[in-house]
Design a protein around this motif. Sequence first.
Motif, PDB file in Angstrom:
ATOM      1  N   PHE A  21      -2.993 -16.692-108.462  1.00 23.87           N
ATOM      2  CA  PHE A  21      -3.520 -15.342-108.261  1.00 23.87           C
ATOM      3  C   PHE A  21      -2.678 -14.305-109.009  1.00 23.87           C
ATOM      4  O   PHE A  21      -3.212 -13.431-109.700  1.00 23.87           O
ATOM      5  CB  PHE A  21      -3.559 -15.037-106.769  1.00 23.87           C
ATOM      6  CG  PHE A  21      -4.064 -13.667-106.431  1.00 23.87           C
ATOM      7  CD1 PHE A  21      -5.333 -13.267-106.806  1.00 23.87           C
ATOM      8  CD2 PHE A  21      -3.267 -12.763-105.747  1.00 23.87           C
ATOM      9  CE1 PHE A  21      -5.806 -11.995-106.509  1.00 23.87           C
ATOM     10  CE2 PHE A  21      -3.722 -11.498-105.437  1.00 23.87           C
ATOM     11  CZ  PHE A  21      -4.994 -11.116-105.821  1.00 23.87           C
ATOM     12  N   VAL A  22      -1.366 -14.429-108.905  1.00 28.50           N
ATOM     13  CA  VAL A  22      -0.489 -13.461-109.573  1.00 28.50           C
ATOM     14  C   VAL A  22      -0.594 -13.593-111.085  1.00 28.50           C
ATOM     15  O   VAL A  22      -0.654 -12.590-111.819  1.00 28.50           O
ATOM     16  CB  VAL A  22       0.965 -13.653-109.099  1.00 28.50           C
ATOM     17  CG1 VAL A  22       1.912 -12.765-109.897  1.00 28.50           C
ATOM     18  CG2 VAL A  22       1.094 -13.336-107.616  1.00 28.50           C
ATOM     19  N   ARG A  23      -0.626 -14.832-111.588  1.00 29.98           N
ATOM     20  CA  ARG A  23      -0.763 -15.009-113.037  1.00 29.98           C
ATOM     21  C   ARG A  23      -2.108 -14.493-113.536  1.00 29.98           C
ATOM     22  O   ARG A  23      -2.202 -13.940-114.630  1.00 29.98           O
ATOM     23  CB  ARG A  23      -0.598 -16.493-113.394  1.00 29.98           C
ATOM     24  CG  ARG A  23       0.829 -16.976-113.399  1.00 29.98           C
ATOM     25  CD  ARG A  23       0.932 -18.305-114.136  1.00 29.98           C
ATOM     26  NE  ARG A  23       0.043 -19.300-113.554  1.00 29.98           N
ATOM     27  CZ  ARG A  23       0.368 -20.138-112.572  1.00 29.98           C
ATOM     28  NH1 ARG A  23       1.583 -20.073-112.055  1.00 29.98           N
ATOM     29  NH2 ARG A  23      -0.485 -21.010-112.108  1.00 29.98           N
ATOM     30  N   GLY A  24      -3.159 -14.681-112.753  1.00 29.86           N
ATOM     31  CA  GLY A  24      -4.451 -14.149-113.147  1.00 29.86           C
ATOM     32  C   GLY A  24      -4.452 -12.634-113.221  1.00 29.86           C
ATOM     33  O   GLY A  24      -5.023 -12.047-114.143  1.00 29.86           O
ATOM     34  N   LEU A  25      -3.814 -11.981-112.251  1.00 27.03           N
ATOM     35  CA  LEU A  25      -3.711 -10.522-112.293  1.00 27.03           C
ATOM     36  C   LEU A  25      -2.925 -10.059-113.508  1.00 27.03           C
ATOM     37  O   LEU A  25      -3.302  -9.087-114.186  1.00 27.03           O
ATOM     38  CB  LEU A  25      -3.059 -10.006-111.006  1.00 27.03           C
ATOM     39  CG  LEU A  25      -3.849 -10.161-109.711  1.00 27.03           C
ATOM     40  CD1 LEU A  25      -3.019  -9.674-108.528  1.00 27.03           C
ATOM     41  CD2 LEU A  25      -5.169  -9.403-109.768  1.00 27.03           C
ATOM     42  N   ASP A  26      -1.820 -10.737-113.776  1.00 25.30           N
ATOM     43  CA  ASP A  26      -1.004 -10.356-114.931  1.00 25.30           C
ATOM     44  C   ASP A  26      -1.786 -10.531-116.225  1.00 25.30           C
ATOM     45  O   ASP A  26      -1.730  -9.678-117.129  1.00 25.30           O
ATOM     46  CB  ASP A  26       0.264 -11.206-114.946  1.00 25.30           C
ATOM     47  CG  ASP A  26       1.189 -10.829-116.087  1.00 25.30           C
ATOM     48  OD1 ASP A  26       1.801  -9.752-116.029  1.00 25.30           O
ATOM     49  OD2 ASP A  26       1.284 -11.610-117.047  1.00 25.30           O
ATOM     50  N   ALA A  27      -2.525 -11.634-116.350  1.00 23.42           N
ATOM     51  CA  ALA A  27      -3.331 -11.842-117.551  1.00 23.42           C
ATOM     52  C   ALA A  27      -4.453 -10.815-117.654  1.00 23.42           C
ATOM     53  O   ALA A  27      -4.784 -10.353-118.758  1.00 23.42           O
ATOM     54  CB  ALA A  27      -3.906 -13.260-117.550  1.00 23.42           C
ATOM     55  N   ALA A  28      -5.045 -10.433-116.514  1.00 23.78           N
ATOM     56  CA  ALA A  28      -6.105  -9.426-116.544  1.00 23.78           C
ATOM     57  C   ALA A  28      -5.568  -8.066-116.979  1.00 23.78           C
ATOM     58  O   ALA A  28      -6.240  -7.323-117.706  1.00 23.78           O
ATOM     59  CB  ALA A  28      -6.757  -9.322-115.168  1.00 23.78           C
TER      60      ALA A  28
END
Length: 618
Positions: free
Chosen positions: A208-215
């Motif tokens: 979830f955190v990596r997805g937010l950072d990538a977004a």
Amino acid sequence: MGVEVGAQAARSRALAVLRIRSRALAVALLPAAVAVVLLVGGSTGHITGGSWPVTRWIVTVLAALVLLAAAGIALVVARARPAVSPTVPIAEASAPDLYRLVRDLADRLDVPPPSAIALTPDCDSWLEDRTHPAHGPPPPEHRDEIAGARGVRGGAGRPRRAPAAPVLVIGSPFLWWMRVGELRAVLAPVVAGTGPSAHPDIAAARRFVRGLDAAVAVTSEPARGPLARTVLAGVGWVTRLLLRSCRGHAAEMERGVAAAAAERAQAVDYGLRIVAQEQVGLAYAGWDRLLTRVALPAWRMGRWPSRLDAGVVAALTELSRRDRLAEGFASRLGERPACDLLEEPGSVDEAASLLAARLFHGGPAESGPDWAPVGWQEYPDEVVDRTWRTEAARLHRVLDALGVRHPTDPAKPHQGGPTLARVLDHLTAPATPATDEADLSVDRCEMYEERGTGVSLDEVAVEVGAQAEEEVGEDGEPVLGSERTAALAAGLSAELAREEAAAPAVASGPSGGAEQPGPDWSFWDDGMLPLFPLQPPRSGRELLADHVTAMVCCAAMDTAGAAPGLDWLDGPALLVDGVRAADLGPRVLTLVEDGDPEPLRDWLRHLGVRPEKPVRLV
């Protein structure tokens, strides 16, 4: 006990991150839930009359918009590709002993083994999750009907999912400098981190955190149209808000994972790990010095040393010889080095060296006429000699642009050719009232315009002003010796900037050579290169000192029998009778900063260098 405490703390923080995700989902579903209640109440006759019909339609439209926005944000988060460190992948067939060591270490720690091993041109090791579909291999193409029929049971027509275990990334200098036992001790706490990584809650929180950072990275990219900018701005605001909410919990979760991994690794090679940590610090110091002093001059000349990791061993061995504190480190070289765990350490070292050139300098992705590998045996001739003669030629080109004539015979201004005496006389000649700094700057700008160097009058004038403000000491006096020196330094800066602007663009990833070990070119963008620049741009004083030093070295090689050499700790070196001339730098700085040529002239007379003799340039 410590392992359980750290793991429990990490799991509790992971649950906190997941609760934030659940709250965000609840906020997105709340208008839809209210709309459902109103619609059901209206259809059953419980909520009718008055303004309820209008309210019902307003809430329904609002719920649809919120759901549409939430779906778009979720799609961006799910499809955004998380950042991946540039590495050199190591297949198990090319390093079976290394994979066996890591698996045995995982068995001793009672944790899942890493899914793969990769090398990074840095002195660090970590675990990296590459379970995102974009990081996996492309799905195989099945054009044969029989092959497709055979793959029905195993799902051959579907993309193969990436393994759940993270990838172990190892610093390539560790493999060449450390012994096998030391490498195992250093990797123990890192490999132990695969245990907490396998927990479902921690894995979900990290995704979830990596997805937010990538977004956030996706929304930060420049958009073309106003509609796209507006939509991405809204998505970026939401993802940044969620990322800020998760930041503290995610940091505490990673601390808990690290504490649990370190506590679990206490039982494996604890005594050897203390010695190995000393080697980590030593390897970092040698690697940093090798990059800045040895590799950087070669990269600037369009050459990339193809055996950087082997050079680390030579540099650290030389450091062990010079430093009394490191006397005991040389005895380690009799033990088996960790690079023996690789089947072809030479090809792996070459791939890591090319990746280092990309990351720290921004060089092309593959070799070419202007970007060729160089071995350590050819380094003095291919890099040191060419660097000095190229810089000496640039220095004389700027002197020509400034209209500087050879002082020996005014009637024949070019009789002396490119001599060191021309440089010394120009830097030490007193300025006259008719040739103050402003006049020299304007004349130099006009000459640059007339000779078509590509540097505009305004650009050079601004540069000269910035140069004058930059090269000022604490007492308000110019650091450079005279206004002639300042103008020459500014001219060198302009000439070097023009050459860099005219250099060809960096090529993208290589088109072939999949069998050979190489970096993961598809995981990162060439527009970000270099990711980790080694040094800031050189000031005018540094450029002038480097070019004068190069001219002195060329004169020493052509008239006094000196030779170019390589010092593993200090980079390019001038060898006089096989001994490095270590006292040249301070004498050049005295000339550049104070305008005093006597220390340098004494040095030249002592070595038998003839400044009036022309030198060979590139």
